[in-house]
Write a protein that holds these residues in place. Structure first.
Motif, mmCIF file in Angstrom:
data_model
loop_
_atom_site.group_PDB
_atom_site.id
_atom_site.type_symbol
_atom_site.label_atom_id
_atom_site.label_comp_id
_atom_site.label_asym_id
_atom_site.label_seq_id
_atom_site.Cartn_x
_atom_site.Cartn_y
_atom_site.Cartn_z
ATOM 1 N N GLY A 55 -39.876 8.898 -9.643
ATOM 2 C CA GLY A 55 -40.294 10.063 -8.882
ATOM 3 C C GLY A 55 -41.759 10.065 -8.526
ATOM 4 N N TYR A 56 -42.437 8.922 -8.725
ATOM 5 C CA TYR A 56 -43.848 8.825 -8.366
ATOM 6 C C TYR A 56 -44.002 8.922 -6.848
ATOM 7 C CZ TYR A 56 -45.109 7.013 -13.038
ATOM 8 O OH TYR A 56 -45.319 6.856 -14.382
ATOM 9 N N ASP A 57 -45.174 9.400 -6.446
ATOM 10 C CA ASP A 57 -45.563 9.375 -5.038
ATOM 11 C C ASP A 57 -46.215 8.015 -4.797
ATOM 12 O OD1 ASP A 57 -46.813 9.677 -2.559
ATOM 13 O OD2 ASP A 57 -47.127 11.814 -2.861
ATOM 14 N N VAL A 58 -45.561 7.147 -4.032
ATOM 15 C CA VAL A 58 -45.950 5.739 -3.946
ATOM 16 C C VAL A 58 -46.408 5.387 -2.534
ATOM 17 C CG1 VAL A 58 -45.230 3.350 -4.336
ATOM 18 C CG2 VAL A 58 -44.208 5.209 -5.687
ATOM 19 N N THR A 59 -47.583 4.761 -2.468
ATOM 20 C CA THR A 59 -48.106 4.243 -1.204
ATOM 21 C C THR A 59 -48.318 2.742 -1.358
ATOM 22 O OG1 THR A 59 -49.198 6.325 -0.657
ATOM 23 C CG2 THR A 59 -49.997 4.350 0.467
ATOM 24 N N LEU A 60 -47.989 1.984 -0.324
ATOM 25 C CA LEU A 60 -48.161 0.539 -0.325
ATOM 26 C C LEU A 60 -49.191 0.161 0.724
ATOM 27 C CD1 LEU A 60 -44.369 -0.413 0.000
ATOM 28 C CD2 LEU A 60 -45.581 0.417 -2.037
ATOM 29 N N LEU A 61 -50.030 -0.826 0.408
ATOM 30 C CA LEU A 61 -50.881 -1.438 1.425
ATOM 31 C C LEU A 61 -50.331 -2.830 1.685
ATOM 32 C CD1 LEU A 61 -53.355 -1.592 3.254
ATOM 33 C CD2 LEU A 61 -54.678 -2.398 1.289
ATOM 34 N N VAL A 62 -49.856 -3.056 2.900
ATOM 35 C CA VAL A 62 -49.210 -4.338 3.231
ATOM 36 C C VAL A 62 -49.757 -4.859 4.543
ATOM 37 C CG1 VAL A 62 -47.091 -3.739 2.001
ATOM 38 C CG2 VAL A 62 -47.283 -3.235 4.431
ATOM 39 N N ARG A 63 -49.803 -6.188 4.650
ATOM 40 C CA ARG A 63 -50.233 -6.788 5.913
ATOM 41 C C ARG A 63 -49.094 -6.838 6.909
ATOM 42 N NH1 ARG A 63 -53.134 -12.402 4.808
ATOM 43 N NH2 ARG A 63 -51.382 -12.591 3.360
ATOM 44 N N SER A 64 -47.871 -7.023 6.423
ATOM 45 C CA SER A 64 -46.704 -7.177 7.303
ATOM 46 C C SER A 64 -45.699 -6.074 6.990
ATOM 47 C CB SER A 64 -46.053 -8.542 7.078
ATOM 48 O OG SER A 64 -46.985 -9.582 7.287
ATOM 49 N N PRO A 65 -45.694 -5.002 7.786
ATOM 50 C CA PRO A 65 -44.783 -3.886 7.481
ATOM 51 C C PRO A 65 -43.321 -4.282 7.487
ATOM 52 C CG PRO A 65 -45.803 -3.643 9.648
ATOM 53 C CD PRO A 65 -46.523 -4.747 8.977
ATOM 54 N N GLU A 66 -42.964 -5.324 8.242
ATOM 55 C CA GLU A 66 -41.563 -5.738 8.267
ATOM 56 C C GLU A 66 -41.104 -6.244 6.901
ATOM 57 O OE1 GLU A 66 -44.115 -9.060 9.993
ATOM 58 O OE2 GLU A 66 -43.945 -6.891 10.193
ATOM 59 N N LYS A 67 -42.042 -6.775 6.100
ATOM 60 C CA LYS A 67 -41.675 -7.230 4.757
ATOM 61 C C LYS A 67 -41.393 -6.069 3.812
ATOM 62 C CE LYS A 67 -44.100 -11.669 4.801
ATOM 63 N NZ LYS A 67 -45.145 -12.495 4.139
ATOM 64 N N ALA A 68 -41.875 -4.881 4.180
ATOM 65 C CA ALA A 68 -41.672 -3.707 3.333
ATOM 66 C C ALA A 68 -40.630 -2.761 3.916
ATOM 67 C CB ALA A 68 -42.996 -2.968 3.153
ATOM 68 N N ALA A 69 -39.937 -3.203 4.956
ATOM 69 C CA ALA A 69 -39.002 -2.320 5.654
ATOM 70 C C ALA A 69 -37.872 -1.841 4.748
ATOM 71 C CB ALA A 69 -38.437 -3.041 6.878
ATOM 72 N N ALA B 154 -56.333 3.737 2.188
ATOM 73 C CA ALA B 154 -55.140 3.670 1.332
ATOM 74 C C ALA B 154 -55.367 4.330 -0.022
ATOM 75 C CB ALA B 154 -54.723 2.214 1.146
ATOM 76 N N VAL B 155 -56.593 4.221 -0.540
ATOM 77 C CA VAL B 155 -56.916 4.740 -1.875
ATOM 78 C C VAL B 155 -57.122 6.254 -1.869
ATOM 79 C CG1 VAL B 155 -58.802 4.791 -3.573
ATOM 80 C CG2 VAL B 155 -57.893 2.595 -2.775
ATOM 81 N N LYS B 156 -57.597 6.786 -0.775
ATOM 82 C CA LYS B 156 -57.985 8.192 -0.700
ATOM 83 C C LYS B 156 -56.879 9.125 -1.174
ATOM 84 C CE LYS B 156 -60.154 11.542 2.396
ATOM 85 N NZ LYS B 156 -60.698 11.745 3.764
ATOM 86 N N GLY B 157 -57.201 9.977 -2.128
ATOM 87 C CA GLY B 157 -56.251 10.963 -2.633
ATOM 88 C C GLY B 157 -55.282 10.466 -3.684
ATOM 89 N N ARG B 158 -55.404 9.188 -4.088
ATOM 90 C CA ARG B 158 -54.485 8.657 -5.110
ATOM 91 C C ARG B 158 -55.019 8.946 -6.517
ATOM 92 N NH1 ARG B 158 -51.521 8.859 -1.011
ATOM 93 N NH2 ARG B 158 -52.232 7.495 0.665
ATOM 94 N N ASP B 159 -54.097 8.960 -7.465
ATOM 95 C CA ASP B 159 -54.479 9.111 -8.869
ATOM 96 C C ASP B 159 -54.811 7.767 -9.500
ATOM 97 O OD1 ASP B 159 -53.962 11.941 -9.012
ATOM 98 O OD2 ASP B 159 -51.819 11.452 -9.034
ATOM 99 N N ALA B 160 -54.171 6.713 -9.014
ATOM 100 C CA ALA B 160 -54.325 5.406 -9.653
ATOM 101 C C ALA B 160 -53.933 4.307 -8.668
ATOM 102 C CB ALA B 160 -53.443 5.316 -10.900
ATOM 103 N N VAL B 161 -54.433 3.102 -8.975
ATOM 104 C CA VAL B 161 -54.096 1.926 -8.170
ATOM 105 C C VAL B 161 -53.505 0.869 -9.102
ATOM 106 C CG1 VAL B 161 -54.971 0.080 -6.690
ATOM 107 C CG2 VAL B 161 -55.949 2.387 -6.523
#
Length: 222
Positions: A37-51, A72-79
């Protein structure tokens, strides 16, 4: 090994950024984080790989770009950094240290302090504890340049004033996770081992919410 969410650093559900999310370990991290249930953000170079990575937000960009990292980091609790790089006995490797240097600057600028980073058995003072095959053949023939950069990566993290934990897994495999793992800081009696990526993902996610291994470099193995 603890598989439930331990005592939390955060009042609400953790809001995390994952680097290296499309790699084999990163995929386990994202899948388990979404399941928790975490709020998850990914930083990826190729969005198709994360589709196929449902339930996570995607920021597109290069992990070496501090401007993109700040977004990408802004507003996150952790990386969580699960960055990896191809092995080569010939090519100099700088991606891990370059990206980590930019990440530390971005986290400081955005006032995000919690960093959990994966390096590996063979980095820093864990070198020479991989067993004969790893230490005498695999490491010098294939991994020497990658681990030189992992050492630089660890030095950058340890030299920061972030709330960091560096996780060093033993040799990774794709087997199902076990219910218990070893977590070692004294490697005197340790001579190599393996661990599943599934177990690594669980351990790394557990660290987001606890200070148990704050400013430490645990080696995890079966």
């Amino acid at each position: 090994m603890t598989t439930s969410i331990p005592e939390t650093r955060f009042a609400a559900v953790p809001n995390i950024l994952v680097l290296g999310a499309t790699g084999p370990t990163g995929r386990h991290i994202v899948s388990q984080a979404v399941s928790r249930g975490y709020d998850v953000t990914l930083l990826v170079r190729s969005p198709e790989k994360a589709a196929d990575m449902k339930g996570a937000k995607i920021v597109v960009g290069d992990a070496r770009d501090e401007k993109v990292l700040r977004q990408a980091v802004k507003g996150r609790d952790a990386v969580i950094s699960a960055l990896g790089t191809p092995t080569s006995p010939f090519r100099e490797v700088t991606l891990l240290s370059t990206a980590t240097r930019a990440l530390v600057s971005a986290m400081k600028a955005e006032r995000v302090s919690r960093l959990v980073a994966i390096t590996g058995m063979g980095a820093g003072d864990s070198a020479g504890h991989g067993g004969f095959l790893f230490d005498k053949l695999i490491f010098p023939l294939l991994l020497r340049k990658v681990y030189a950069d992992k050492n630089r990566q660890e030095a950058i993290i340890k030299g920061s004033d972030l709330d960091w934990t560096i996780v060093r897994p033993s040799v990774l495999n794709n087997k199902p996770g076990r219910t218990t793992i070893q977590t070692l800081t004294n490697l005197n009696q340790f001579r190599g081992g393996s661990i599943s990526r599934q177990n690594v993902a669980t351990f790394v996610l557990d660290q987001v919410a606890t200070d148990r291994w704050l400013h430490k470099l645990p080696l995890i193995t079966w």
